[in-house]
Write a protein that holds these residues in place. Structure first.
Motif, PDB file in Angstrom:
ATOM      1  N   VAL A 184       5.122   5.252  -5.462  1.00 36.91           N
ATOM      2  CA  VAL A 184       6.547   5.630  -5.459  1.00 36.91           C
ATOM      3  C   VAL A 184       6.662   7.023  -6.054  1.00 36.91           C
ATOM      4  CG1 VAL A 184       8.858   5.039  -6.274  1.00 36.91           C
ATOM      5  CG2 VAL A 184       7.209   3.218  -5.720  1.00 36.91           C
ATOM      6  N   GLU A 185       7.080   7.962  -5.220  1.00 34.68           N
ATOM      7  CA  GLU A 185       7.135   9.347  -5.684  1.00 34.68           C
ATOM      8  C   GLU A 185       8.576   9.848  -5.770  1.00 34.68           C
ATOM      9  OE1 GLU A 185       4.567  11.734  -3.251  1.00 34.68           O
ATOM     10  OE2 GLU A 185       2.741  10.709  -3.942  1.00 34.68           O
ATOM     11  N   GLU A 186       9.467   9.167  -5.055  1.00 33.29           N
ATOM     12  CA  GLU A 186      10.842   9.676  -5.006  1.00 33.29           C
ATOM     13  C   GLU A 186      11.860   8.584  -5.360  1.00 33.29           C
ATOM     14  OE1 GLU A 186      10.993  11.211  -1.041  1.00 33.29           O
ATOM     15  OE2 GLU A 186       9.261  12.517  -1.502  1.00 33.29           O
ATOM     16  N   LYS A 187      12.978   9.094  -5.833  1.00 38.72           N
ATOM     17  CA  LYS A 187      14.064   8.196  -6.218  1.00 38.72           C
ATOM     18  C   LYS A 187      14.527   7.335  -5.044  1.00 38.72           C
ATOM     19  CE  LYS A 187      18.188   8.125  -8.997  1.00 38.72           C
ATOM     20  NZ  LYS A 187      19.463   8.745  -9.270  1.00 38.72           N
ATOM     21  N   SER A 188      14.626   7.986  -3.835  1.00 35.44           N
ATOM     22  CA  SER A 188      15.109   7.279  -2.660  1.00 35.44           C
ATOM     23  C   SER A 188      14.217   6.076  -2.338  1.00 35.44           C
ATOM     24  CB  SER A 188      15.160   8.226  -1.472  1.00 35.44           C
ATOM     25  OG  SER A 188      13.863   8.718  -1.222  1.00 35.44           O
ATOM     26  N   GLN A 189      12.930   6.288  -2.531  1.00 33.96           N
ATOM     27  CA  GLN A 189      11.991   5.189  -2.257  1.00 33.96           C
ATOM     28  C   GLN A 189      12.263   4.026  -3.211  1.00 33.96           C
ATOM     29  OE1 GLN A 189       8.412   7.402  -2.918  1.00 33.96           O
ATOM     30  NE2 GLN A 189       8.284   8.147  -0.793  1.00 33.96           N
TER      31      GLN A 189
ATOM     32  N   ASP B 118       0.822  -1.209   0.000  1.00 32.45           N
ATOM     33  CA  ASP B 118       0.000   0.000   0.000  1.00 32.45           C
ATOM     34  C   ASP B 118       0.858   1.262   0.000  1.00 32.45           C
ATOM     35  OD1 ASP B 118      -2.812   0.992   0.191  1.00 32.45           O
ATOM     36  OD2 ASP B 118      -1.900   2.045   1.904  1.00 32.45           O
ATOM     37  N   LYS B 119       0.342   2.284  -0.725  1.00 33.84           N
ATOM     38  CA  LYS B 119       1.143   3.504  -0.887  1.00 33.84           C
ATOM     39  C   LYS B 119       1.339   4.258   0.419  1.00 33.84           C
ATOM     40  CE  LYS B 119      -2.689   6.316  -2.750  1.00 33.84           C
ATOM     41  NZ  LYS B 119      -3.668   5.234  -3.018  1.00 33.84           N
ATOM     42  N   SER B 120       0.505   3.975   1.432  1.00 37.58           N
ATOM     43  CA  SER B 120       0.674   4.690   2.701  1.00 37.58           C
ATOM     44  C   SER B 120       2.004   4.315   3.377  1.00 37.58           C
ATOM     45  CB  SER B 120      -0.493   4.392   3.640  1.00 37.58           C
ATOM     46  OG  SER B 120      -0.561   3.011   3.895  1.00 37.58           O
ATOM     47  N   PHE B 121       2.490   3.102   3.117  1.00 37.19           N
ATOM     48  CA  PHE B 121       3.785   2.710   3.699  1.00 37.19           C
ATOM     49  C   PHE B 121       4.941   3.293   2.899  1.00 37.19           C
ATOM     50  CE2 PHE B 121       0.827  -0.872   4.546  1.00 37.19           C
ATOM     51  CZ  PHE B 121       0.706  -0.677   5.909  1.00 37.19           C
TER      52      PHE B 121
ATOM     53  N   GLN C 172       5.127   1.517  -9.071  1.00 38.33           N
ATOM     54  CA  GLN C 172       4.027   2.288  -9.654  1.00 38.33           C
ATOM     55  C   GLN C 172       3.979   3.578  -8.878  1.00 38.33           C
ATOM     56  OE1 GLN C 172       0.347   0.151  -9.275  1.00 38.33           O
ATOM     57  NE2 GLN C 172      -0.915   1.784 -10.171  1.00 38.33           N
ATOM     58  N   GLY C 173       3.968   4.694  -9.544  1.00 40.55           N
ATOM     59  CA  GLY C 173       3.894   5.934  -8.796  1.00 40.55           C
ATOM     60  C   GLY C 173       4.273   7.140  -9.628  1.00 40.55           C
ATOM     61  N   TYR C 174       4.022   8.317  -9.041  1.00 43.21           N
ATOM     62  CA  TYR C 174       4.230   9.573  -9.764  1.00 43.21           C
ATOM     63  C   TYR C 174       5.689   9.750 -10.178  1.00 43.21           C
ATOM     64  CZ  TYR C 174      -0.409  10.763  -7.919  1.00 43.21           C
ATOM     65  OH  TYR C 174      -1.718  10.768  -7.599  1.00 43.21           O
TER      66      TYR C 174
ATOM     67  N   PHE D 296       7.407   7.755 -11.692  1.00 37.43           N
ATOM     68  CA  PHE D 296       7.447   7.287 -13.083  1.00 37.43           C
ATOM     69  C   PHE D 296       6.349   7.925 -13.911  1.00 37.43           C
ATOM     70  CE2 PHE D 296       9.380   3.943 -10.486  1.00 37.43           C
ATOM     71  CZ  PHE D 296      10.612   3.816 -11.110  1.00 37.43           C
ATOM     72  N   TYR D 297       5.151   7.578 -13.602  1.00 36.59           N
ATOM     73  CA  TYR D 297       4.020   8.099 -14.380  1.00 36.59           C
ATOM     74  C   TYR D 297       2.827   8.363 -13.474  1.00 36.59           C
ATOM     75  CZ  TYR D 297       6.540   6.068 -18.333  1.00 36.59           C
ATOM     76  OH  TYR D 297       7.484   5.737 -19.250  1.00 36.59           O
ATOM     77  N   LYS D 298       2.048   9.368 -13.840  1.00 42.47           N
ATOM     78  CA  LYS D 298       0.719   9.539 -13.253  1.00 42.47           C
ATOM     79  C   LYS D 298      -0.237   8.680 -14.085  1.00 42.47           C
ATOM     80  CE  LYS D 298       0.954  13.834 -10.921  1.00 42.47           C
ATOM     81  NZ  LYS D 298       0.330  15.084 -10.547  1.00 42.47           N
ATOM     82  N   PRO D 299      -1.449   8.437 -13.592  1.00 44.73           N
ATOM     83  CA  PRO D 299      -2.427   7.758 -14.454  1.00 44.73           C
ATOM     84  C   PRO D 299      -2.644   8.617 -15.702  1.00 44.73           C
ATOM     85  CG  PRO D 299      -3.195   7.792 -12.187  1.00 44.73           C
ATOM     86  CD  PRO D 299      -1.989   8.684 -12.242  1.00 44.73           C
ATOM     87  N   LEU D 300      -2.666   8.005 -16.905  1.00 47.73           N
ATOM     88  CA  LEU D 300      -2.710   8.742 -18.168  1.00 47.73           C
ATOM     89  C   LEU D 300      -3.986   8.450 -18.955  1.00 47.73           C
ATOM     90  CD1 LEU D 300       0.911   7.767 -19.298  1.00 47.73           C
ATOM     91  CD2 LEU D 300       0.210   9.970 -18.316  1.00 47.73           C
ATOM     92  N   ARG D 301      -4.413   9.486 -19.714  1.00 50.53           N
ATOM     93  CA  ARG D 301      -5.505   9.239 -20.661  1.00 50.53           C
ATOM     94  C   ARG D 301      -4.973   8.284 -21.723  1.00 50.53           C
ATOM     95  NH1 ARG D 301      -5.822  13.992 -23.183  1.00 50.53           N
ATOM     96  NH2 ARG D 301      -7.432  13.136 -24.535  1.00 50.53           N
TER      97      ARG D 301
END
Ligand code: C2E
Ligand code: CA
Ligand code: CA
Length: 739
Positions: A700-705, A665-668, A718-720, A722-727
């Protein structure tokens, strides 16, 4: 009148009518009819048959005659003497006398010659009233050439009289066989006829009521009113009753001879006569049995079968009544409590419905006895507790002094329900722990009408439920939330199939950033409410079951997109789709998935279904069964456990799940400074590796993560970062650049 004058053929019914109408005029007392069959046994009369007969001299002088002879001409027995020596011809009207005389002489002659047996002379006779009646005179002789003359009234009159008699007899039999009491009264309310069934209903013999006032059959206190009603029925004919609002029957209380009071139904019929001739017929039925059945039906209609508590209809009626009373007493306060058991569904599904029923019954028992106990601040009656269905109970406190009273009752209930339920069954005793959430609406503060109150108590309960095992008073603010929800519900409905929904795709990448898969995420833009994130509406869609059509639509859309991507040369990509627990519960999910895959000619291996950890952990056994079915029908399909780590599930279960992927989960991931989170991430990673699962880190939002996770053996991300959800179009573009 015409009857007696005419000798033509008549329609029988017409005659009956006419005869009835002239009964009075010709003083045809019905009683007299009876004497027809009563012939005096006297030596001077010959045995009689149906005809009047007489002896005459050859020249037509009457010697002796019988009673029926007199009847034919309308005379009484007393006048028989005056007929003797009368000439027969005197009984024939003037204008027929000549022809009669001729026929008579021929007939006599024929008899005398021995060849004139049974000569019949058809003519008219002169009735006492002056009218002509058609008669047939038969002249006959036997071997000794003695003359026998008989006279017969050949109009239909006699037949009609017989028919009347028969019909009277029919009525009598009918009245006597009826199980209902039949009583006829005249305008003085005196009973002039009663059938034998009065005995059964009133314990009076018919002779005991005849010639007495009908009032003896009703309690004196009621009779005054009944009498007024009876008068109406007396004077208003059947056909006019409707217009005057009179029912075809009424329900009253009757009084038996032994003093017992009983419920009766009376229907009325009245004759059309006037004055003394007018008669009111009362058909009286004992409806004690029916009343009992009605009460039973009413009980069933207003009570819950399982617990014997009142049901929704009863609550509705009682609430109406309290509200009505409060209109008159402005200082009065009351409260409505909505109760919903916490964890009931789980018990019901895991232990079975029988156990569920036992818990519900026990809950009802606890509610009624904990609220009844004497020493408590607030005592309420069993009648104030209702079960609305499922595990929903309601309490109506018809009188409270302050709102705290309702809180005291709520606390008492919560405490009582928290005591373990010891359930016997399957040869052992099971301890089941239950909780209850209670919403309270105060009357009249929280609503002046039934529906508002029910809705507000429900809203308060819904809010209490979020915490569990607690009570909450309704507040305006809750109402706004509830309203929001309501608007969303309506919005979801109207948006279904409208193009307000779309699907965005978020790439799932490996350590090197190569796109391996896509997660389909729904987007909703309502024309008025604007963009609404899935976290706000998915829950509502689940509550309203709208998630079923929505989920199916997402799956179709995502599969269509995946097919396009495959055709564009990205044939190794797979699609990950979120599945709600509600969808998983449906028997047809496996078949639906299969149908959609076939529709787009996709292999099951290119699809992953994401099920949330909390979703599958609620009923793990059921979930496992459903997952296995899914995989059986769609060989090669993969299942991922989503939001892993949030459900605190016993990790041992994880090995039993037929799953391939685990999503942290992204909260962790988003909060890795917290050492606890790090511990959780580490244990998930090692557990997953041990079980041979693919692990995907979300958010995953940061390189360190990324670096930390990759170092510990996490496979996918999976995370910002790399990519946000895309059309879809943006995704196609991105993939093109990617290659
Ligand atoms: P989820 O399945 O955990 O989906 C991942 C969510 O995290 C998505 O939110 C996504 O936009 C968001 N996310 C991705 N990367 C990042 C990041 O780096 N940082 C942050 N903070 N968030 C990130 P989204 O699209 O708002 O969806 C929310 C939830 O709604 C989903 O959580 C999923 O549970 C549910 N959902 C979305 N689409 C569907 C659907 O089609 N069916 C069902 N049943 N549920 C859906
Ligand atoms: Ca997901
Ligand atoms: Ca997730």
């Amino acid at each position: 009148m015409s009857l007696l004058q005419s000798n033509g053929p008549y329609r029988f019914e017409q005659k009956v009518e006419e005869l009835e109408s002239i009964l009075d005029d010709v003083s045809y007392d019905i009683q007299l009819l009876k004497t027809y069959h009563h012939i005096e046994d006297s030596s001077q009369y010959l045995p009689d048959n149906d005809n009047g007969w007489f002896k005459v001299t050859d020249d037509g002088k009457v010697l002796t005659l019988n009673e029926l002879f007199l009847e034919v001409f309308g005379y009484s027995r007393e006048s028989s003497l005056s007929f003797r020596k009368k000439m027969l011809i005197e009984l024939i009207p003037d204008h027929l006398q000549q022809s009669f005389q001729a026929q008579w002489e021929t007939a006599i002659q024929a008899c005398r010659n021995g060849n004139g047996r049974d000569t019949v002379i058809k003519t008219n006779g002169l009735h006492r009233t002056g009218y002509e009646i058609p008669i047939a005179i038969t002249v006959a002789s036997d071997d000794t050439k003695r003359l026998f003359v008989s006279v017969k009234d050949v109009s239909y009159r006699k037949e009609i009289e017989k028919a009347l008699l028969a019909s009277r007899e029919n009525y009598r039999v009918l009245a006597e066989t009826a199980t209902d009491a039949i009583i006829q009264i005249k305008n003085d309310f005196i009973i002039h006829f009663a059938n034998s069934a009065v005995k059964k209903i009133f314990a009076y013999k018919k002779e005991e009521v005849e010639n007495r006032n009908i009032g003896i059959l009703f309690p004196a206190s009621r009779y005054k009113n009944y009498k007024k009603l009876f008068s109406k029925y007396f004077f208003i004919d059947d056909i006019h009753r409707k217009d005057t609002g009179l029912q075809s029957s009424i329900e009253v209380l009757g009084l038996r001879k032994d003093g017992e009071v009983l419920p009766l139904e009376i229907s009325f019929g009245n004759s059309s006569g006037v004055g003394d001739k007018r008669i009111l017929t009362c058909i009286i039925r004992d409806i004690a049995f029916r009343k009992k059945a009605e009460r039973r039906l009413k009980y069933l209609a207003y009570h819950d079968k399982l617990t014997s508590l009142g049901n929704r209809d009863r609550l509705s009626e009682n609430l109406d009544q309290v509200l009505q009373e409060m209109q008159r007493d402005k200082s009065r306060k009351a409260a409505l409590l909505f109760l919903d058991l916490d964890g009931f569904k789980k018990v019901n599904d895991s232990l079975g419905h029988e156990m569920g029923d036992i818990i519900l019954k026990e809950t009802a028992r606890r509610l009624s006895d904990c609220l009844r106990s004497e020493d408590q601040v607030y005592r309420i009656q069993m009648e104030d507790i209702y079960r609305l269905g499922g595990d929903e109970f309601t309490l109506l406190l018809p009188h409270i002094r302050r709102s705290e009273d309702a809180a005291i009752v709520a606390t008492r209930i919560i405490d009582r329900i928290l005591e373990p339920f010891m359930i016997k069954g399957y040869g052992s005793i099971t301890n089941v722990n239950m909780g209850v959430s209670i919403g309270i609406a105060l009357i009249p503060d929280d609503g002046a009408d039934k529906n508002t109150l029910l809705r507000n108590a429900d809203t308060a309960m819904y809010n209490a439920k979020e915490q569990g095992n607690t009570y909450m008073f309704f507040t305006r603010e809750m109402n706004n939330r509830a309203l929001d929800r309501l608007m969303m519900e309506e919005g979801l409905r109207s948006s279904l199939g409208s193009g307000d929904f779309s699907v965005h795709y978020q790439p799932i990448v490996d350590e090197n950033g190569t796109i391996k898969a896509l997660e389909a995420l729904i987007r909703w833009t309502h024309p008025e409410m604007g963009f609404i994130p899935p976290d706000r509406f998915i829950g509502i869609a689940e509550d309203t079951r709208l998630i079923l059509p929505i989920g199916k639509w997402v799956m179709e859309t995502a599969c269509r997109s995946l097919k396009k991507l495959h055709l564009l040369g990205n044939s190794d990509l797979y699609m990950s789709i979120n599945i709600s627990t509600l969808q998983l519960e449906r028997e047809d999910l496996a078949a639906n998935v299969k149908a959609i895959l076939e529709k787009f000619k996709l292999d099951p291996t290119s699809l992953t279904l994401e099920l949330t950890e909390t979703g599958v952990m609620t009923y793990p056994e059921t979930a496992i069964r459903k997952m296995k079915l899914l995989l059986e029908v769609n060989k090669g399909l993969r299942i991922a456990i989503d939001d892993f780590g949030t459900g605190y599930s016993s990790l041992s279960y994880l090995s039993k799940f037929p799953v391939k992927n685990l999503k942290i989960d992204k909260s962790f991931v988003g909060n890795m400074d917290d050492s606890n989170n790090i511990k959780i991430i580490n244990s998930i990673l090692s557990l997953g590796q041990n079980l041979g699962l693919n692990i995907i880190a979300e958010g995953v939002e940061e390189k360190s993560q990324l670096e930390y996770l990759a170092k510990r053996g996490c496979h996918y991300f999976q995370g910002y970062y790399f990519y946000k959800p895309l059309r879809f179009d943006d995704l196609v573009e991105e993939l093109r650049n990617h290659r």
